[in-house]
Design a protein around this motif. Structure first.
Motif, PDB file in Angstrom:
ATOM      1  N   THR A  86      -4.561   6.648   3.384  1.00  0.00           N
ATOM      2  CA  THR A  86      -3.429   7.529   3.674  1.00  0.00           C
ATOM      3  C   THR A  86      -3.786   8.527   4.763  1.00  0.00           C
ATOM      4  O   THR A  86      -2.970   8.838   5.631  1.00  0.00           O
ATOM      5  N   ARG A  87      -5.027   8.999   4.746  1.00  0.00           N
ATOM      6  CA  ARG A  87      -5.503   9.960   5.749  1.00  0.00           C
ATOM      7  C   ARG A  87      -5.985   9.280   7.035  1.00  0.00           C
ATOM      8  O   ARG A  87      -6.444   9.946   7.948  1.00  0.00           O
ATOM      9  N   GLU A  88      -5.911   7.959   7.062  1.00  0.00           N
ATOM     10  CA  GLU A  88      -6.367   7.157   8.205  1.00  0.00           C
ATOM     11  C   GLU A  88      -7.854   7.357   8.500  1.00  0.00           C
ATOM     12  O   GLU A  88      -8.283   7.399   9.658  1.00  0.00           O
ATOM     13  N   VAL A  89      -8.637   7.463   7.416  1.00  0.00           N
ATOM     14  CA  VAL A  89     -10.091   7.577   7.524  1.00  0.00           C
ATOM     15  C   VAL A  89     -10.684   6.184   7.319  1.00  0.00           C
ATOM     16  O   VAL A  89     -10.476   5.571   6.274  1.00  0.00           O
ATOM     17  N   PRO A  90     -11.406   5.657   8.302  1.00  0.00           N
ATOM     18  CA  PRO A  90     -11.984   4.317   8.145  1.00  0.00           C
ATOM     19  C   PRO A  90     -13.108   4.298   7.109  1.00  0.00           C
ATOM     20  O   PRO A  90     -13.818   5.293   6.937  1.00  0.00           O
ATOM     21  N   PHE A  91     -13.238   3.179   6.423  1.00  0.00           N
ATOM     22  CA  PHE A  91     -14.281   3.037   5.409  1.00  0.00           C
ATOM     23  C   PHE A  91     -14.683   1.591   5.264  1.00  0.00           C
ATOM     24  O   PHE A  91     -13.983   0.688   5.730  1.00  0.00           O
ATOM     25  N   VAL A  92     -15.843   1.413   4.635  1.00  0.00           N
ATOM     26  CA  VAL A  92     -16.332   0.086   4.265  1.00  0.00           C
ATOM     27  C   VAL A  92     -16.631   0.101   2.777  1.00  0.00           C
ATOM     28  O   VAL A  92     -16.888   1.161   2.200  1.00  0.00           O
TER      29      VAL A  92
END
Length: 134
Positions: A86-92
């Motif tokens: 939702t916050r447009e924070v990339p993750f793996v």
């Protein structure tokens, strides 16, 4: 007398970036944090449970990326992943489970199966964070 060539002084891939690490295996969390620090990142955590991850999410400070273990103390990480998305924070994701354990909405997220290549995973996240800032 020979002169050494100048050293490449370009900044590390994650310099100035704050990365959340959610991992309940202490030594793996430490190794992930060290690999990300080597790329210049500031580490938020590492944290080993969902409540601590929520506290980091709702605390002060911007997050630029995250490494999320899929199963944290028998709880699935997906609520944290949804908030990051939702916050447009990339993750793996990291996991010891098969890809089938990943909810369909997250099938596009890079999945690193344990035992993971920590350096390659950190570089993958750095590219995602860099793509976001481009």
């Amino acid at each position: 007398m020979s002169v050494s060539p100048p050293l490449d002084r370009k900044p590390a891939l994650l310099t100035g970036r704050r990365i959340l690490v959610v991992e309940d295996e202490y030594f793996l969390a430490d190794d992930i944090g060290n690999a990300l620090r080597a790329l210049g990142a500031e580490i938020a955590g590492p944290v080993g449970d969902i409540e601590d991850a929520k506290a980091v999410l709702h605390g002060d400070g911007v997050l630029d990326g995250a490494v999320l273990d899929v199963n944290i103390r028998k709880e699935m990480i997906f609520p944290i992943a949804r908030e990051l998305r939702t916050r447009e924070v990339p993750f793996v994701f990291t996991t010891g489970y098969d890809k089938v354990s990943i909810e369909p909405e997250f099938h596009d997220v890079p999945l690193w199966e344990k035992p993971i290549d920590i350096v390659a995973m950190a570089q993958n996240l750095a590219r995602l964070v860099g793509d976001r800032r481009a």
